[in-house]
Design a protein around this motif. Structure first.
Motif, mmCIF file in Angstrom:
data_model
loop_
_atom_site.group_PDB
_atom_site.id
_atom_site.type_symbol
_atom_site.label_atom_id
_atom_site.label_comp_id
_atom_site.label_asym_id
_atom_site.label_seq_id
_atom_site.Cartn_x
_atom_site.Cartn_y
_atom_site.Cartn_z
ATOM 1 N N LYS A 129 0.897 -1.341 -0.071
ATOM 2 C CA LYS A 129 0.090 0.104 0.049
ATOM 3 C C LYS A 129 0.775 1.205 -0.007
ATOM 4 O O LYS A 129 0.747 2.178 -0.978
ATOM 5 C CB LYS A 129 -0.848 0.016 1.274
ATOM 6 C CG LYS A 129 -2.178 1.049 1.086
ATOM 7 C CD LYS A 129 -3.070 0.281 -0.013
ATOM 8 C CE LYS A 129 -4.249 1.198 -0.088
ATOM 9 N NZ LYS A 129 -5.317 0.715 -1.064
ATOM 10 N N CYS A 133 1.161 4.736 -2.645
ATOM 11 C CA CYS A 133 0.474 5.846 -2.057
ATOM 12 C C CYS A 133 0.597 6.926 -2.721
ATOM 13 O O CYS A 133 -0.483 8.033 -2.478
ATOM 14 C CB CYS A 133 0.855 5.950 -0.586
ATOM 15 S SG CYS A 133 2.516 6.608 -0.451
ATOM 16 N N LEU A 189 -4.844 4.446 4.842
ATOM 17 C CA LEU A 189 -4.096 3.480 3.758
ATOM 18 C C LEU A 189 -4.329 1.920 3.976
ATOM 19 O O LEU A 189 -4.681 1.306 3.050
ATOM 20 C CB LEU A 189 -2.689 3.719 3.800
ATOM 21 C CG LEU A 189 -2.310 5.261 3.014
ATOM 22 C CD1 LEU A 189 -0.680 5.293 3.099
ATOM 23 C CD2 LEU A 189 -2.759 5.116 1.617
#
Length: 210
Positions: A129, A133, A189
């Motif tokens: 992730k 981002c 996130l």
């Protein structure tokens, strides 16, 4: 199933080892993805069975290692609530804050030998992730720097000034401007829940970066 309490120091050390190892990889990757340092100082490595970018700069690496060495006893005692990577502009005002919220259960239930591999899979998802981002964040201005903040529980804060884990690397109270941003945009996130730790990662992003 084996149930341990937080007072089981050996297991506290295991949790702290796992999280500090993860945070080291995560901090390097954040600095790479958000272009705080030139891409040329990073090398591709493999961690959690996925490619990551790690700095080759000795002084930067030492700073990150020293910081986490000081964070480790706090995680071990379940005294750290948040570890925050703050990216700041040239005026030292935060433009982004990557916030790792950490909580550990009072009772640690270990149900099988596969627990640690399960935790590793969850941490891998965090790394993946972070690596993408930039797709949900705006570009940062040139000349940014960073710092690492730790939010502790009140009792831990009172004791921290008495304990210096590394000589000449003391804890200091964070500047107010490093801690707060005016009306930041909140970008969740990743969240993980396991038998030994719960962690949430989100980014606070300044609305106007330039």
């Amino acid at each position: 199933m084996t149930t341990l309490t937080r007072q089981d120091i050996n297991f506290g050390q295991v949790v702290a080892d796992i999280l500090c190892e993860f945070l080291e990889v995560a901090i390097h990757l954040i600095l790479y993805v958000r272009e705080v340092y030139p891409s040329g100082i990073f090398q591709k490595r493999k961690k959690y069975n996925v490619p990551v970018q790690m700095s080759c700069h000795p002084e930067l690496n030492q700073y990150i290692q020293d910081t986490l060495h000081c964070v480790k006893p706090l995680i071990e005692k379940n005294d750290a609530e948040k570890v925050v990577v703050v990216i700041m502009d040239k005026e030292h005002h935060p433009v982004e804050r990557f916030v790792f919220e950490i909580s550990q259960p009072t009772l640690l239930s270990i149900s099988s030998d596969t627990l640690l591999s399960h935790v590793e899979q969850l941490l891998r998802a965090f790394i993946l992730k972070i690596s993408v981002c930039d797709a949900v964040l705006n570009s940062n201005p040139p000349g940014c720097s960073f710092t690492v903040l730790v939010h502790t529980r009140d009792a831990a804060t009172r004791n921290m000034e008495k304990v210096q884990v590394i000589k000449d690397f003391p804890w200091i109270v964070a500047d107010e401007q490093e801690v707060h941003m005016q009306e930041p945009r909140l970008i969740p996130l990743k969240t993980m829940t396991s038998d030994i730790v719960k962690m949430q990662l989100y980014v606070e992003e300044r609305a106007q970066k330039t």
